[in-house]
Design an enzyme around this catalytic site. Structure first.
Site, PDB file in Angstrom:
ATOM      1  N   GLY A 208       1.480   2.162 -19.802  1.00  0.00           N
ATOM      2  CA  GLY A 208       0.843   2.207 -18.476  1.00  0.00           C
ATOM      3  C   GLY A 208       1.856   2.479 -17.391  1.00  0.00           C
ATOM      4  CG  ASN A 209       0.991   4.127 -13.965  1.00  0.00           C
ATOM      5  OD1 ASN A 209       0.519   3.556 -12.993  1.00  0.00           O
ATOM      6  ND2 ASN A 209       0.321   5.051 -14.643  1.00  0.00           N
ATOM      7  CE1 TYR A 210       6.306  -1.955 -13.592  1.00  0.00           C
ATOM      8  CE2 TYR A 210       7.278   0.240 -13.388  1.00  0.00           C
ATOM      9  CZ  TYR A 210       7.298  -1.039 -13.923  1.00  0.00           C
ATOM     10  OH  TYR A 210       8.285  -1.405 -14.786  1.00  0.00           O
ATOM     11  CB  SER A 211      -0.957   2.864 -10.137  1.00  0.00           C
ATOM     12  OG  SER A 211      -2.012   2.944  -9.206  1.00  0.00           O
ATOM     13  CB  ALA A 275      -0.512   6.526 -11.360  1.00  0.00           C
TER      14      ALA A 275
END
Ligand code: PMT
Length: 395
Positions: A208-211, A275
């Site tokens: 995943g990512n930090y959005s 994102a």
């Protein structure tokens, strides 16, 4: 546009308080219901009797009404209001607003208000120019307060310069204009993506990512507040759904793609703020992947569909497609490349090199680039205000 609107008129202790009477009269004439909240210092400049006679309501100033012992609820006032205007806003009250010093009824009401807030600063020119005041004004702007800048002219001190409260007619005009902008997207259907995507590896892990979803949710809230019918396709985030917004929760890029492709033909515009993971694991293990005794582990990734590009392919001449570009280097060139490759009408560039932009922040700093060659940089602002800029520029 002000007819039947509930307006709090906040008055603080400055000589320009005499002009607040005219603001009150103009608001009443336009059909608004006005509740005056005045600070103790404000009462030194203008009497509550004048203000209650003109507003048709008792003026609120203290936490308790002395003779009856009745508690004045700043929370109820904050919920009642459609807009709040603080005029004049002295340096001291602006500083309290910026830092949350809730030591009077007006500031507690400001902190409780969920509505749009306008402030019309009024003070001597050196106080206005002082870095402390300028810092406070910037904070308030980032918090979403609309500042109605003071004008140049003769000041009560006898000096000439910037600091004189804007004229009542202009203050009321700016409020009227804001209410008018609220309905400008009526009849429009807008698709917005927000947050990250999670690409599952096994039942307990994902890529995943930090959005956080803050930027996309701010866009959805602003579009809905302006009257649009909003469909918000959200990845896994901890955000409350804005009022009046239809939310579709998804987890992976593939799910987000399928929802967006199905919804887009009925839309007037789409804003792709999510994102999205560009790659996903080739397969998702049904059981938790165990650590191998032998050491290294190789993960095979396959490309995810490019959602913005897929919408760019099916876009008709009547539809607008707006993308984001999150860059770390060669920002402008990379954003323009994405704009063309995905057949976007606009791309909103934000850079991870900028400390006020990016994942999880309450602020963002963007430059909007258009397929028609237009380019508009904006200063750092709250994500709510950035959303308003994006909508003003692109829709
Ligand atoms: O959510 P916040 O914490 O508030 O943070 C906001 C934000 C940083 C996520 C937001 O401002 C932002 O920049 N969103 C886009 C992030 C991104 O993935 O950018 P990109 O440059 O990788 O992608 C370009 C565009 O293509 C984006 O519109 C993206 O939504 C879209 N895309 C990307 C990959 C993919 N497979 N499908 C897509 O549609």
């Amino acid at each position: 546009m002000l007819r039947d609107k509930h307006i709090i008129l906040g008055i603080t202790g400055g000589i320009a308080a005499y002009k607040s009477v005219q603001i009150l009269r103009l608001l009443r004439k336009a059909g608004a219901e006005v509740q005056v909240v005045i600070t103790p210092a404000g009462k030194e400049f203008i009497t509550p009797v004048t203000l209650s006679a003109l507003s048709g309501k008792p003026v609120v100033s203290e936490f308790f009404t002395a003779n009856t012992g009745q508690w004045n609820s700043h929370v109820d006032l904050g919920l009642w209001a459609d807009a709040m205007v603080i005029a004049p806003a002295t340096a001291s009250s602006l500083a309290k607003m910026a830092t949350g010093v809730a030591d009077n009824m007006l500031i507690t009401t400001y902190l409780s208000a969920k509505c749009k807030v306008f402030a019309a600063p009024a003070m001597d020119l050196d106080m206005y120019r002082h870095p402390t005041t300028q810092r406070n004004l910037l904070t308030l702007q980032q918090d979403g307060v609309t500042l109605i800048e003071p004008a140049d002219g003769y000041l009560a001190s006898g000096l000439v310069g910037k600091g004189r409260m804007e004229e009542p007619e202009e203050i009321v005009r700016r409020m009227d204009e804001w209410f008018e902008s609220r309905g400008e997207l009526k009849g429009k259907k807008i698709l917005i993506t927000a947050g990250p995507t999670h690409e599952k590896l096994d039942p307990v892990r994902f890529i995943g990512n930090y959005s956080s979803g803050k930027m996309g949710f701010a866009l959805a809230a602003e579009c809905a507040a302006r009257g649009a019918e909003v469909t918000l396709v959200a990845g896994p985030v901890q955000q409350n759904t804005p009022q009046g917004v239809r939310r579709v929760d998804v987890t992976s890029a593939r799910e987000m793609h399928d929802v967006c492709v199905a919804e887009f033909p009925a839309m007037d515009a789409a804003i792709m703020c999510a994102a999205v993971a560009d790659y996903a694991p080739e397969s998702c293990s049904e059981r938790k992947i165990k650590r191998e005794k032998t050491g290294e582990m190789t993960l095979r990734l396959i490309p995810n569909p490019d959602i913005a590009a897929a919408l760019g392919k099916i876009k008709t001449g009547n539809q607008r497609l707006i993308g984001f570009a999150l860059e770390t280097d060669n920002e402008q060139a990379n954003a323009l490349d994405k704009l063309r490759r995905k057949n976007l009408d606009f791309i909103v560039l934000n850079s991870l090199r900028d400390p006020q932009a990016g994942f999880g922040k309450d602020t963002n700093k963007v430059t909007i680039l258009g397929a028609d060659g237009r380019e508009q940089p904006f200063p750092a602002k709250s994500k709510t205000l950035v959303a308003a800029d994006i909508i003003d520029f692109t829709l």
